[in-house]
Design a protein around this motif. Structure first.
Motif, PDB file in Angstrom:
ATOM      1  N   ASP A   1      26.639  59.608  18.265  1.00  0.00           N
ATOM      2  CA  ASP A   1      25.835  58.232  18.597  1.00  0.00           C
ATOM      3  C   ASP A   1      26.298  57.411  18.777  1.00  0.00           C
ATOM      4  N   THR A   2      27.514  57.363  19.791  1.00  0.00           N
ATOM      5  CA  THR A   2      28.073  56.022  20.691  1.00  0.00           C
ATOM      6  C   THR A   2      26.953  56.511  22.113  1.00  0.00           C
ATOM      7  N   LYS A   3      26.574  57.524  22.203  1.00  0.00           N
ATOM      8  CA  LYS A   3      25.481  57.128  22.989  1.00  0.00           C
ATOM      9  C   LYS A   3      24.143  56.849  22.383  1.00  0.00           C
ATOM     10  N   GLY A   4      23.799  57.284  21.655  1.00  0.00           N
ATOM     11  CA  GLY A   4      22.292  56.967  20.825  1.00  0.00           C
ATOM     12  C   GLY A   4      21.817  58.413  21.112  1.00  0.00           C
ATOM     13  N   ILE A   5      22.764  59.390  21.042  1.00  0.00           N
ATOM     14  CA  ILE A   5      22.166  60.707  20.924  1.00  0.00           C
ATOM     15  C   ILE A   5      21.965  61.686  19.515  1.00  0.00           C
ATOM     16  N   SER A   6      20.881  61.279  18.843  1.00  0.00           N
ATOM     17  CA  SER A   6      20.973  62.411  17.298  1.00  0.00           C
ATOM     18  C   SER A   6      21.256  63.904  17.667  1.00  0.00           C
ATOM     19  N   THR A   7      22.592  64.713  16.384  1.00  0.00           N
ATOM     20  CA  THR A   7      22.808  65.653  16.385  1.00  0.00           C
ATOM     21  C   THR A   7      22.057  66.400  15.605  1.00  0.00           C
ATOM     22  N   LYS A   8      22.391  68.355  15.669  1.00  0.00           N
ATOM     23  CA  LYS A   8      21.779  68.517  14.367  1.00  0.00           C
ATOM     24  C   LYS A   8      23.260  69.833  14.411  1.00  0.00           C
ATOM     25  N   ARG A   9      23.006  70.266  12.817  1.00  0.00           N
ATOM     26  CA  ARG A   9      23.769  71.179  12.576  1.00  0.00           C
ATOM     27  C   ARG A   9      23.410  72.697  13.027  1.00  0.00           C
ATOM     28  N   ALA A  10      24.177  73.640  13.343  1.00  0.00           N
ATOM     29  CA  ALA A  10      23.141  74.490  13.700  1.00  0.00           C
ATOM     30  C   ALA A  10      24.164  76.005  13.294  1.00  0.00           C
TER      31      ALA A  10
ATOM     32  N   VAL B   1      28.199  74.787  14.159  1.00  0.00           N
ATOM     33  CA  VAL B   1      28.158  73.649  14.811  1.00  0.00           C
ATOM     34  C   VAL B   1      27.188  72.652  15.331  1.00  0.00           C
ATOM     35  N   VAL B   2      27.689  71.385  15.385  1.00  0.00           N
ATOM     36  CA  VAL B   2      27.221  70.013  16.022  1.00  0.00           C
ATOM     37  C   VAL B   2      27.004  70.443  16.908  1.00  0.00           C
ATOM     38  N   TYR B   3      25.330  70.297  17.329  1.00  0.00           N
ATOM     39  CA  TYR B   3      24.477  70.139  18.477  1.00  0.00           C
ATOM     40  C   TYR B   3      24.567  68.922  18.916  1.00  0.00           C
ATOM     41  N   PRO B   4      24.407  67.931  20.214  1.00  0.00           N
ATOM     42  CA  PRO B   4      23.536  67.082  20.578  1.00  0.00           C
ATOM     43  C   PRO B   4      22.007  67.519  20.838  1.00  0.00           C
ATOM     44  N   ASN B   5      20.826  66.781  19.727  1.00  0.00           N
ATOM     45  CA  ASN B   5      20.153  66.582  20.069  1.00  0.00           C
ATOM     46  C   ASN B   5      19.420  66.451  21.601  1.00  0.00           C
ATOM     47  N   LEU B   6      18.674  67.060  23.006  1.00  0.00           N
ATOM     48  CA  LEU B   6      19.313  66.829  23.982  1.00  0.00           C
ATOM     49  C   LEU B   6      17.665  66.690  24.300  1.00  0.00           C
TER      50      LEU B   6
END
Lengths: 166, 102
Positions: free
Chosen positions: A142-151, A161-166
């Motif tokens: 979040d500090t990088k403005g990148i959303s995440t997903k859990r998979a 595990v939380v992964y970034p949506n890159l």
């Protein structure tokens, strides 16, 4: 302003540079190393329980396997703690903490859970360790403005595990 | 007598930030000896001109042990204590880059 004066003089005369050198090329931070290390802790607890459940004689082979699982559990719990401390201490800045005031408390919780994961063979503790680091990963991205997903991790133990949506 | 350097890198965060300027008092240190806590600029064979803080001074061997504030700082924990003769000077004036958050 004084700084401006020095900067102008620097542009004119080119002052020498003094390096406050860091090991890592500064700016490379990723909580995934801690997340994987925490998953490894759960995996080791599972392997320890599996070996123990087989019963029978505590042979040399048993002792050897158990020792190896415990060693890896120790190392990875400590690695996860270390990697989180580096991000917390070196990356997180005041403006991040303003937005995520619970970060300090969360990091402390991770340290406690990491230690408890070393002291015990309790799966629930190790799972909580993974989850607390997941929450830290959500803050980090979040500090990088990148959303995440859990998979679910595509390997044992197939925990979320939380992964970034890159 | 005096020299000006610009700081690069982040091993002395939060006190010293990338882009800050420092004014050094240069050798000799006869009347202004290197002391624990001083921030000094010195030359290292592998890493070039560096800035770190003095953690301890060994007057018998004329060497000082220097550290950064960050865990991943490259300093005496990596390359050992440094000879006093490699020291360029110590910081007597720190001009901070404006607009910092910490």
């Amino acid at each position: 302003m004084l700084f401006k004066l020095f900067e102008t003089l620097d542009q004119r005369f080119g002052f020498e540079r003094a390096k406050a050198h860091c090991d890592i090329p500064c700016g490379i931070y990723d909580p995934i190393t801690a997340q994987i290390a925490a998953l490894t802790v759960v995996r080791m607890v599972d392997l320890m329980a599996e070996l123990e459940s087989k019963g029978g004689e505590k042979s040399l082979a048993y002792q050897n396997s158990m020792s190896r699982y415990i060693t890896v559990k120790e190392e990875h719990a400590e690695k996860a703690k270390h990697d989180i401390r580096v991000i917390w201490g070196d990356y997180l800045k005041a403006q991040h903490l303003e937005k995520h005031p619970g970060a300090h408390e969360l990091v402390h919780k991770i340290m406690m859970l990491g230690s408890k994961s070393r002291q015990t063979a309790d799966r629930e503790t190790a799972v909580q360790f993974v989850e607390a680091i997941n929450q830290f990963a959500e803050i980090f991205w979040d500090t990088k403005g990148i959303s995440t997903k859990r998979a679910k991790a595509p390997y044992s133990p197939a925990l979320e595990v939380v992964y970034p949506n890159l | 007598m005096f020299r000006i350097f610009r700081v690069t890198g982040e091993s002395l965060l939060p006190e010293y930030q990338e882009g800050d300027y420092v004014v050094l008092a240069t050798l000799p240190f006869l009347f202004n000896p290197i002391q624990v806590g001083d921030v000094i600029v010195f030359k290292n064979e592998s890493y070039g001109t560096m800035i770190k803080r003095v953690q301890s001074v060994d007057n018998d061997t004329d060497r000082v042990f220097v550290v950064g504030t960050r865990m991943d700082s490259v300093d005496s924990r990596r390359f050992g204590s440094i000879p006093k003769k490699s020291i360029t000077g110590k910081v007597i004036w720190h001009i901070r880059k404006p607009g910092r958050n910490t």
